[in-house]
Design a protein around this motif. Structure first.
Motif, mmCIF file in Angstrom:
data_model
loop_
_atom_site.group_PDB
_atom_site.id
_atom_site.type_symbol
_atom_site.label_atom_id
_atom_site.label_comp_id
_atom_site.label_asym_id
_atom_site.label_seq_id
_atom_site.Cartn_x
_atom_site.Cartn_y
_atom_site.Cartn_z
ATOM 1 N N VAL A 61 0.494 -1.353 -0.103
ATOM 2 C CA VAL A 61 0.195 0.155 0.069
ATOM 3 C C VAL A 61 0.934 1.473 0.311
ATOM 4 O O VAL A 61 0.598 2.355 -0.998
ATOM 5 N N LYS A 62 2.013 1.349 1.024
ATOM 6 C CA LYS A 62 3.232 2.607 1.538
ATOM 7 C C LYS A 62 3.319 2.651 -0.456
ATOM 8 O O LYS A 62 3.343 4.105 -0.894
ATOM 9 N N GLY A 63 4.300 1.912 -0.754
ATOM 10 C CA GLY A 63 4.723 2.169 -2.685
ATOM 11 C C GLY A 63 3.725 2.311 -3.368
ATOM 12 O O GLY A 63 4.462 3.344 -4.222
ATOM 13 N N LEU A 64 2.486 2.087 -3.519
ATOM 14 C CA LEU A 64 1.747 1.938 -4.377
ATOM 15 C C LEU A 64 0.952 3.593 -4.460
ATOM 16 O O LEU A 64 0.858 4.044 -5.466
ATOM 17 N N SER A 65 0.707 4.180 -2.762
ATOM 18 C CA SER A 65 0.223 5.385 -2.750
ATOM 19 C C SER A 65 1.120 6.434 -3.187
ATOM 20 O O SER A 65 0.460 7.677 -3.689
ATOM 21 N N ASP A 66 2.573 6.082 -3.344
ATOM 22 C CA ASP A 66 3.678 6.835 -2.818
ATOM 23 C C ASP A 66 3.694 7.304 -4.568
ATOM 24 O O ASP A 66 3.326 7.948 -5.182
ATOM 25 N N PHE A 67 3.376 6.043 -5.666
ATOM 26 C CA PHE A 67 4.012 5.819 -7.214
ATOM 27 C C PHE A 67 2.278 7.195 -7.510
ATOM 28 O O PHE A 67 2.692 7.631 -8.623
ATOM 29 N N VAL A 68 1.193 6.551 -7.048
ATOM 30 C CA VAL A 68 -0.113 7.851 -7.845
ATOM 31 C C VAL A 68 -0.004 8.442 -6.805
ATOM 32 O O VAL A 68 0.217 9.582 -7.686
ATOM 33 N N GLN A 69 0.686 9.040 -5.629
ATOM 34 C CA GLN A 69 0.409 10.351 -5.329
ATOM 35 C C GLN A 69 1.616 11.456 -6.604
ATOM 36 O O GLN A 69 1.450 12.454 -6.883
ATOM 37 N N PHE A 70 2.370 10.611 -6.549
ATOM 38 C CA PHE A 70 3.890 11.518 -7.256
ATOM 39 C C PHE A 70 3.008 11.724 -9.133
ATOM 40 O O PHE A 70 3.188 12.898 -9.594
ATOM 41 N N LEU A 71 1.817 10.818 -9.566
ATOM 42 C CA LEU A 71 1.193 10.845 -11.032
ATOM 43 C C LEU A 71 0.520 11.895 -10.595
ATOM 44 O O LEU A 71 0.205 12.619 -11.456
ATOM 45 N N ASP A 72 0.042 12.137 -9.365
ATOM 46 C CA ASP A 72 -1.048 12.666 -9.446
ATOM 47 C C ASP A 72 -0.600 14.172 -9.184
ATOM 48 O O ASP A 72 -0.960 15.277 -10.208
ATOM 49 N N ASN A 73 0.694 14.597 -8.668
ATOM 50 C CA ASN A 73 1.387 15.507 -8.850
ATOM 51 C C ASN A 73 1.471 16.441 -10.425
ATOM 52 O O ASN A 73 1.545 17.139 -10.708
ATOM 53 N N LEU A 74 2.111 15.397 -10.974
ATOM 54 C CA LEU A 74 2.151 15.216 -12.791
ATOM 55 C C LEU A 74 1.051 15.878 -13.373
ATOM 56 O O LEU A 74 1.202 17.215 -14.401
ATOM 57 N N GLU A 75 -0.027 15.587 -13.036
ATOM 58 C CA GLU A 75 -1.620 15.429 -13.719
ATOM 59 C C GLU A 75 -1.689 16.734 -13.235
ATOM 60 O O GLU A 75 -2.455 17.733 -13.726
ATOM 61 N N GLU A 76 -1.413 17.391 -12.277
ATOM 62 C CA GLU A 76 -1.981 18.716 -11.325
ATOM 63 C C GLU A 76 -0.910 19.686 -12.764
ATOM 64 O O GLU A 76 -1.695 20.680 -12.846
ATOM 65 N N ILE A 77 0.154 19.022 -12.504
ATOM 66 C CA ILE A 77 0.761 20.359 -12.962
ATOM 67 C C ILE A 77 0.611 20.501 -14.794
ATOM 68 O O ILE A 77 0.425 21.618 -15.002
ATOM 69 N N LEU A 78 0.393 19.232 -15.599
ATOM 70 C CA LEU A 78 -0.125 19.221 -16.760
ATOM 71 C C LEU A 78 -1.749 19.555 -16.952
ATOM 72 O O LEU A 78 -1.602 20.688 -17.834
#
Length: 592
Positions: A248-265
């Protein structure tokens, strides 16, 4: 060579402009030469595993299948060497992977160009033979200085600087590829554990199984799992049996980073600024915790600078093309009060620039050293260990339990088998008084059983009416003294010992003897005094034999002496110690 590069770019641009006519998604991405070879390796490994082998591929077989695949898809004459046995299955698995990941290869791009080209486009700017030479690595590119450095070793056990740079650039483009095409499983495999998120082979295998069971892509399987936890609340917590629960922790970190990129986009409308911010965010996570002397740090800095410059150039080219071919009227900007702050429309121009960047990356010359590309010795990018794509897609080996057990454990198990096993407790028979007494728990000793706990089929032992009538009245201390003296002169009499012990006689621990004495204790007195003559005869015989068949016979005068003593001294007992009311009646029923 420059003419060939221009022709190849023209083919890809025409495909990108008209792909909406033949493809279901406009965000379809293109695999270059290296990507095609890695996908082919995965397809061959999958076919080998299905036919009873391991998820492995020899390098010679992969190169042979690679040449057959190019000649077959380009409709060129086949090679002069024999084709692989399972080539048809490999080709099917290869095409299936491209379709699932919403991607195409350069051969498909050339095939669709012939269908999608307009009258103004050249009829055939690129021949299949030229594309075959380009993909197979037979064409030289002197204007690319970095390609010659790929084959120069820099020391045993250390990754080459150019190889690290190629791997870092591939990771940058894979993150950007996930923003454009969320179904690209190859891009997720290259970015899931870079940087390290404790998501190794085991986690990737669990994600792959979850995606297969849900018939979705790898990224969608990860997103749905994490979103259910974040938005669903406690009621949507993963089950204990869910294999993704421990990641859960590793997958949450990965999804959180992709969410940050989507927010910038979505928040930055200018493609140049937005692309620079995206590349900077990816660089920040890759160089975190690394020094300036680290090869990964240097490669990330150089790649960031190059990608920023190229994104700005592509944005200017697209702007000039739109102004030259358009009406000169810019499209209306999305309103500020739009849903999610215009994220649905704000990143459209940036996505177009990113797709153009990824198309150019697909046109880069193939890696001349195929062993470095396909081998398991990859540059260390995640801080743990480098693994190839084939190793990542291969499921971890599960122990079958066939390994020999340690000698110490084997000796101990043998000794355990030789030890005598304890016998199980069984129901004791009516001759339980002859067994060795065992202590019962204190609760069993103190709790006097009720009538409902005693079998109704148990009958009291026959009693002598003379003894019963005498005991029902009062007994003197002289009786106990006489009984004690008599018990020491041979085999003990059951009745005399019980009279002597008094209340202690209730603490007998024999199972059947206790049940036999406890049941009839609640019966009325009249039922005991009206025994038949047959019962009296049996009682006399039992008295003569001492109450047990395993005990020696008792003297005949013992019962008469006790009766005489009881009858003679019964009048003197009133002035001395008395028994509890009803105790004599109860103790008489414990006779055997």
């Amino acid at each position: 060579m420059e003419a060939f590069g221009d022709h190849l770019k023209l083919v890809v641009k025409t495909f990108r402009r008209e792909c909406h006519r033949v493809l279901q998604s406009e965000r379809t991405t293109v695999h270059g030469a290296d990507g095609m070879l890695m996908v082919l390796q995965l397809a061959m490994a999958e076919v080998n595993k299905q036919h009873g082998g391991d998820f492995k591929v020899a390098l010679s077989d992969a190169l042979m299948a690679w040449k057959h695949l190019l000649l077959d898809k380009l409709h060129l004459p086949p090679a002069n060497f024999a084709r692989l046995e399972n080539y048809d299955l490999i080709r099917e698995a290869y095409e299936g992977f491209l379709k699932r990941s919403n991607t195409v290869d350069l051969v498909d791009v050339l095939t669709m160009y012939k269908q999608l080209r307009l009258d103004s486009d050249p009829e055939e700017p690129l021949s299949p033979t030229q594309l075959f030479d380009f993909l197979s690595g037979n064409m030289e590119f002197p204007e690319l200085p970095d390609t010659s450095v790929l084959s120069t070793p820099s020391g045993k056990g250390r990754p080459r600087c150019s190889q690290v740079k190629v791997a870092i650039r591939r990771v940058f483009c894979s993150y950007l590829n996930l923003l454009v095409n969320s179904k690209n499983d190859m891009a997720l495999a290259l970015t899931l554990d870079v940087p390290s998120r404790a998501l190794g082979r085991e986690a990737f295998t669990d994600i792959k199984h979850a995606a297969h069971n849900g018939n979705t892509s790898l990224l969608l399987a990860v997103m749905s799992f994490v979103r259910a936890i974040q938005l669903g609340g406690k009621g949507y917590a993963p089950a204990e049996s869910d294999p993704l629960r421990k990641h859960v922790k590793g997958l949450s970190d990965f999804v959180q980073f992709l969410d940050n990129l989507e927010e910038i986009l979505g928040e930055i409308p200018d493609p140049s600024v937005c692309g620079a911010r995206l590349v900077t965010a990816i660089r920040a996570v890759l160089v975190k915790g690394r020094g300036s002397g680290d090869p990964v740090y240097a490669a990330a800095e150089e790649t960031t600078k190059e990608l920023k410059e190229r994104i700005c150039q592509l944005h200017q080219i697209q702007k000039q093309t739109a102004n030259a071919s358009g009406t000169g009227i810019s499209p209306a900007r999305p309103k500020v009060h739009a849903v999610n702050h215009a994220t649905a429309f704000g990143g459209r121009d940036t996505v177009k620039v990113l797709m153009a960047l990824l198309d150019e990356e697909a046109l880069t010359p193939p890696c001349p050293n195929k062993a470095d590309l396909l081998s398991e010795d990859q540059p260390v990018l995640n801080g743990d260990e480098g693994t190839s794509v084939l190793t990542l897609f291969r499921s971890p080996e599960v122990s079958a339990g066939c390994s020999p057990e340690p000698l110490k454990n084997r000796v101990q198990s043998r000794l355990d088998l030789l030890k005598p096993k304890p016998r199980e407790r069984v129901i004791r028979s009516q001759f339980a008084c002859t067994y060795k007494e065992e202590e019962l728990p204190l609760s069993r000793v103190l709790d006097f059983p009720s009538t409902s706990q005693v079998p109704t089929c148990v009958h009291p032992a026959p009693k002598n009416p003379q003894i019963t009538s005498a005991l029902d009245e009062e007994c003197s201390s002289d009786v106990k003294a006489a009984a004690t003296a008599k018990s020491t002169s041979g085999c003990p009499n059951k009745e005399q010992s019980e009279v002597e012990q008094g209340p202690a006689a209730l603490k007998q621990t024999s199972g059947n003897a206790q049940n036999r004495g406890a049941g009839p204790g609640n019966r009325k007195k009249t039922g005991i005094q009206t025994q038949s003559k047959g019962n009296k005869r049996k009682q006399l015989e039992s008295d003569q034999h001492g109450g047990s068949e395993n005990e020696p016979p008792e003297k005949k005068q013992a019962p008469r002496a006790s009766v005489k003593v009881l009858g003679k001294n019964v009048t003197k007992a009133s002035s001395k110690k008395k028994l509890i009311a009803g105790q004599g009646k109860l103790t008489s029923f414990f006779r055997v």
